[in-house]
Design an enzyme around this catalytic site. Sequence first.
Site, PDB file in Angstrom:
ATOM      1  N   ARG A   5      40.717 -47.251 -24.816  1.00 17.30           N
ATOM      2  CA  ARG A   5      41.804 -46.801 -25.686  1.00 17.30           C
ATOM      3  C   ARG A   5      42.910 -46.181 -24.835  1.00 17.30           C
ATOM      4  O   ARG A   5      42.753 -45.099 -24.289  1.00 17.30           O
ATOM      5  CB  ARG A   5      41.301 -45.782 -26.716  1.00 17.30           C
ATOM      6  N   ASP A  18      38.455 -32.859 -30.945  1.00 18.07           N
ATOM      7  CA  ASP A  18      39.409 -33.499 -30.059  1.00 18.07           C
ATOM      8  C   ASP A  18      40.801 -33.246 -30.608  1.00 18.07           C
ATOM      9  O   ASP A  18      40.988 -32.417 -31.502  1.00 18.07           O
ATOM     10  CB  ASP A  18      39.102 -34.989 -29.886  1.00 18.07           C
TER      11      ASP A  18
END
Length: 546
Positions: A167, A453
Amino acid sequence: MAVRTVPGVSILAPVSAEHAAILTPEAQEFVATLHRVFNPRRKELLKRRDERQKELDAGRMPDFLPETAAVRASPAWRCAPPAPGLVDRRVEITGPVDRKMVINALNSGATQYMADFEDSHAPTWANNLDGHVNLGDAIRRTISYTGPNGKQYKLRTDGKLATLLVRPRGWHLEEAHFLVDGENCSGSLFDFGLFFFHNARACLDVGLGPYFYLPKMESHLEARLWNDVFNAAQDMIRLPRGTIRATVLIETLLASFEMEEILFELRDHSAGLNCGRWDYIFSFIKKLRNHKQFLLPDRASVTMTSPFMDAYVRLLIKTCHKRGVHAMGGMAAQIPIKDDPAANAAAIAKVRADKYREVTAGHDGTWVAHPALVPIAMEIFNKHMPQPNQLHVRREDVNVTAADLLNVLGGKLLADAGITEKGLRDSIFVGLAYMESWLAGVGCVPIHNLMEDAATAEISRSQLWQWVRHGARTTAGTEITAAYVMKLLQEELDTLKAKMGAEKFARSKYSLAAKLFSSTITGGPYSDFLTTLCYDHIVSKPAARM
C-alpha cells in the site's frame, strides 16, 4: 554517502550505502518520469476535492453520478480474473514495513500480507527507504533479522508464505526529501515507483505479480489516474498491461457512491474492493462535519451494524461480485491481551463475531493486525467459506440508496448511544498518544488494547472537532466546548507527565503532539489529515542538494 542524481532530481536527506541501492539513477529517472507525467493531474484532482467539500458544506449531499449511470447499468463488462496468489484471500494481515514485521507477517499463516507505507507507517526518510530494502529482500527470499535479544527471524521454507501486496501513500501525501524539478514528489508515485521498478519482475519470478492496495481515493477519476500510472509503468519496463493488480480501499464517503465506476476504471488491473472501515468513519465525519444532523456518538458505539455502515458493506459486496472481483472485509482493532485472561477472552469474542458477520454477509476475506488473530479469523472463514471465495454470492437482494449510505437514523444513533466523558477522554488520549508515536517515527501503536493507526486517530480528533463545533452534550448534560476539551487535554498531559516523570516526558513528543492536536479539535480550522499536519515535523533537515 553521496548518491548520483539524475537531471531534475534533488535528494534533500542523507543516503546510506544500503539506501543508495534503492535510489539508483535508473530508479530515480523512473520515479521522476511518473511524477512529471502524472503530478499535474494529481494536483487537479486534489483541488477538486476541495471544491467538492465546499459543495458539501453548502448542503449538496453525495449521490450516485448521473453521468456514469451507463457504467453501472451495463452488464457487458467485468474485471480481470483473480491473479495467482489472489484467488483465495480469506485472511490478510496488515502492518508496517519494518524488517521484523515483514518476516512475521509473511510467516503468519495468512493468505496475504499488506505491507503498509500509509496509515500504519510514519513516513520518515529512513523508514521509507528501509521499507523498500526490506520488501526487496523479502521478495527475493533473502530477508533475515536478529533482534536485540539475539533471536533470529527468517522466512519459513514450507512454501506457505503470505502473498505480498503493497500500500503506497495516498494521493494527498508528498515526499519532501525527493524533489523533481524543484517540487516535492508525490508520495504515491514515490512509493509505487520505487517498489515497482525494483521488484515487479522479481514478483513474477516467484509465480506472483506486483500487487497493490490503493488508499483514500474519493472518485473514479482518481482511480483512472492510478490506472494510467499502471499502464505507463508497465510500458516503461516492458511488462504486459494487466500484470499489476490492485485492490481499492473504499474508505471515503464519496468513493462509496462510485464503487462501480472505480472498478470500471481499473478493470484490467482490479483485484477488488476493501471495506476500510476506520477511515470510512473518519471520512463520514470529515465530509459532513458542518451538518449537525450527522453527529455521531462515541467511537465505540459506531459499529458495522450502524445503518450507514451496514449499507456500505452490502453495496460493496454486491458491486464486487457483480463484476467478478473480491469483496474484502475490514480490520477488527482488537489485539491479544496477555496479562488479563478475561479481557482477552472478551476481545477474541469480538473478533470472532466480527469475522462471522463478514463471512456470512458474503465477504471473500478479512483483515487482522496481529499474527495471533490469523488462526482465529482463518477458523471462522474456513468453516463458513470452504471454497476459495464467495464470488458466486451475488447479493441481488441488495438495493442500497443514497439515503441509506447517509442514514444515521435521523440523529437516533447519537441519541441512543450518546457521548460520554469516557468517550471524550478516550478520543483525546488516543489522538494524543498516536500523534506522539507518529512524530517519533512509529506509525502503528497499541493503545487501550486496540491497534491504533492514523485512521483511528483521525476519528478521535474529527469527532472532537464536530462535537465542539455543534455544541454537543455528554450523556451527563455537559456541553462540549473548546474550553472543556482543552481542560481534559491538559488533564491527560498532566497524568502522562506524572506517570512518565518530567525528564522522560521532556524527551518525548507529547508537548508537540498536544500543540498540533489542539489546533484541530476545538471547532476552528480543520486540517484535512493529521499526517499532513504533522509531516513537516518528521522531515529531515535538508542536506546539500545532490
